[in-house]
Design a protein around this motif. Structure first.
Motif, PDB file in Angstrom:
ATOM      1  N   GLU A 175      32.867  47.459  35.844  1.00  0.00           N
ATOM      2  CA  GLU A 175      33.256  46.183  35.378  1.00  0.00           C
ATOM      3  C   GLU A 175      35.019  45.882  35.768  1.00  0.00           C
ATOM      4  OE1 GLU A 175      31.425  43.878  34.226  1.00  0.00           O
ATOM      5  OE2 GLU A 175      29.168  45.680  34.516  1.00  0.00           O
ATOM      6  N   VAL A 176      35.831  46.085  34.423  1.00  0.00           N
ATOM      7  CA  VAL A 176      37.508  45.135  34.660  1.00  0.00           C
ATOM      8  C   VAL A 176      37.590  46.005  35.478  1.00  0.00           C
ATOM      9  CG1 VAL A 176      39.372  44.716  33.800  1.00  0.00           C
ATOM     10  CG2 VAL A 176      37.213  44.261  32.432  1.00  0.00           C
ATOM     11  N   GLU A 177      37.876  47.649  35.506  1.00  0.00           N
ATOM     12  CA  GLU A 177      38.278  48.761  36.537  1.00  0.00           C
ATOM     13  C   GLU A 177      37.968  48.777  37.673  1.00  0.00           C
ATOM     14  OE1 GLU A 177      38.947  51.873  34.250  1.00  0.00           O
ATOM     15  OE2 GLU A 177      40.600  51.465  33.192  1.00  0.00           O
ATOM     16  N   ALA A 178      36.687  48.793  37.496  1.00  0.00           N
ATOM     17  CA  ALA A 178      35.974  48.921  38.830  1.00  0.00           C
ATOM     18  C   ALA A 178      35.518  47.670  39.929  1.00  0.00           C
ATOM     19  CB  ALA A 178      34.800  49.357  38.650  1.00  0.00           C
ATOM     20  N   ALA A 179      35.799  46.462  39.341  1.00  0.00           N
ATOM     21  CA  ALA A 179      35.639  45.556  40.116  1.00  0.00           C
ATOM     22  C   ALA A 179      37.093  44.940  40.691  1.00  0.00           C
ATOM     23  CB  ALA A 179      35.721  43.898  39.202  1.00  0.00           C
ATOM     24  N   ALA A 180      38.042  45.243  39.384  1.00  0.00           N
ATOM     25  CA  ALA A 180      39.420  45.219  39.976  1.00  0.00           C
ATOM     26  C   ALA A 180      39.563  45.667  41.540  1.00  0.00           C
ATOM     27  CB  ALA A 180      40.174  45.856  38.882  1.00  0.00           C
TER      28      ALA A 180
ATOM     29  N   ALA B  64      35.686  37.850  41.423  1.00  0.00           N
ATOM     30  CA  ALA B  64      34.235  37.000  40.622  1.00  0.00           C
ATOM     31  C   ALA B  64      34.010  38.141  39.418  1.00  0.00           C
ATOM     32  CB  ALA B  64      33.013  36.731  41.273  1.00  0.00           C
ATOM     33  N   ARG B  65      33.240  39.435  39.901  1.00  0.00           N
ATOM     34  CA  ARG B  65      32.798  39.927  38.670  1.00  0.00           C
ATOM     35  C   ARG B  65      33.931  40.341  38.213  1.00  0.00           C
ATOM     36  NH1 ARG B  65      31.488  45.196  41.395  1.00  0.00           N
ATOM     37  NH2 ARG B  65      32.404  46.977  40.291  1.00  0.00           N
ATOM     38  N   CYS B  66      34.958  40.906  38.945  1.00  0.00           N
ATOM     39  CA  CYS B  66      36.213  40.852  37.790  1.00  0.00           C
ATOM     40  C   CYS B  66      36.465  40.105  36.112  1.00  0.00           C
ATOM     41  CB  CYS B  66      37.540  41.627  38.697  1.00  0.00           C
ATOM     42  SG  CYS B  66      39.263  42.288  37.410  1.00  0.00           S
ATOM     43  N   GLY B  67      36.020  38.770  36.955  1.00  0.00           N
ATOM     44  CA  GLY B  67      36.514  37.105  36.256  1.00  0.00           C
ATOM     45  C   GLY B  67      35.423  37.546  34.949  1.00  0.00           C
ATOM     46  N   ALA B  68      34.048  37.301  35.101  1.00  0.00           N
ATOM     47  CA  ALA B  68      33.245  37.640  34.395  1.00  0.00           C
ATOM     48  C   ALA B  68      33.018  38.860  33.538  1.00  0.00           C
ATOM     49  CB  ALA B  68      31.974  38.118  35.098  1.00  0.00           C
ATOM     50  N   ALA B  69      33.953  39.678  33.295  1.00  0.00           N
ATOM     51  CA  ALA B  69      34.142  40.761  32.878  1.00  0.00           C
ATOM     52  C   ALA B  69      35.623  40.740  32.310  1.00  0.00           C
ATOM     53  CB  ALA B  69      34.628  41.958  33.856  1.00  0.00           C
ATOM     54  N   VAL B  70      36.509  39.773  32.783  1.00  0.00           N
ATOM     55  CA  VAL B  70      37.400  39.208  31.585  1.00  0.00           C
ATOM     56  C   VAL B  70      36.821  38.660  30.989  1.00  0.00           C
ATOM     57  CG1 VAL B  70      39.622  38.479  32.044  1.00  0.00           C
ATOM     58  CG2 VAL B  70      39.305  40.807  33.103  1.00  0.00           C
TER      59      VAL B  70
END
Length: 182
Positions: A59-64, A70-76
């Motif tokens: 989620e956050v770390e992998a997407a970053a 987009a994926r990081c924003g959803a997780a954040v």
């Protein structure tokens, strides 16, 4: 305090009484005409495992790391939503390393903050980061060692709307205070 043993209770020791809640809610519905409002059902608190899942497992770390705004924003946004739910959820997120994961997102996207997707993401990350403070050493290193991250926070503190400016100042203050202690 336990009413029977008079011993100390932890939040984890408490068990919700679903049958009593249903009876109370049915009574509220039956007495709605008298001005009684139905009591909302509380959400189940997040567990350490769930918090870790949102933060680490793709989620956050992998997407970053992947640069997927987009994926990081959803997780954040999910981290922010959970952090606003309750103090216990905020504690679980903080204990699971939320500050470090969010700081890594700041460091990853600060260099490309000129795109609108990255700008919105950084606003969301900043808002969530303030909710899960205090920052840990890893979070301070992630933000403090990135010139782009520090410049971004300074720019937000100077030019953005009041809420974002306050959030940036709180993050900068946390970095300065904790950096000087270590």
């Amino acid at each position: 305090m336990c009413p029977v043993t008079k011993g100390d209770l932890r939040v984890d020791d408490l068990i919700p009484n679903h049958a009593l809640r249903c009876i109370i809610q049915a009574w509220c519905v039956a007495n709605h005409c008298r001005g009684v409002e139905r009591i909302p059902t509380p959400r189940v608190p997040v567990t350490l495992a769930q918090a870790g899942e949102v933060l680490s497992l793709g989620e956050v770390e992998a997407a970053a790391r992947a640069g997927d705004a987009a994926r990081c924003g959803a997780a954040v946004r999910e981290v922010g939503r959970l952090a606003r739910e309750s103090d216990r959820d905020r504690w679980c997120l903080a204990s699971s390393g939320a500050a470090s994961a969010l700081a890594a997102a700041v460091a990853s996207f600060a260099a490309v903050s000129d795109s609108s997707a990255s700008s919105v993401l950084l606003n969301d990350v900043q808002a969530s980061l303030v909710l899960v403070m205090p920052l840990d050493e890893k979070a301070i290193m992630a933000i403090g060692s990135s010139t782009a991250s520090v410049a971004l926070l300074a720019n937000v503190a100077k030019h953005d709307d009041l809420q974002r400016r306050l959030q940036a100042v709180v993050i900068i203050r946390e970095i300065v205070v904790l950096s000087s202690c270590c």
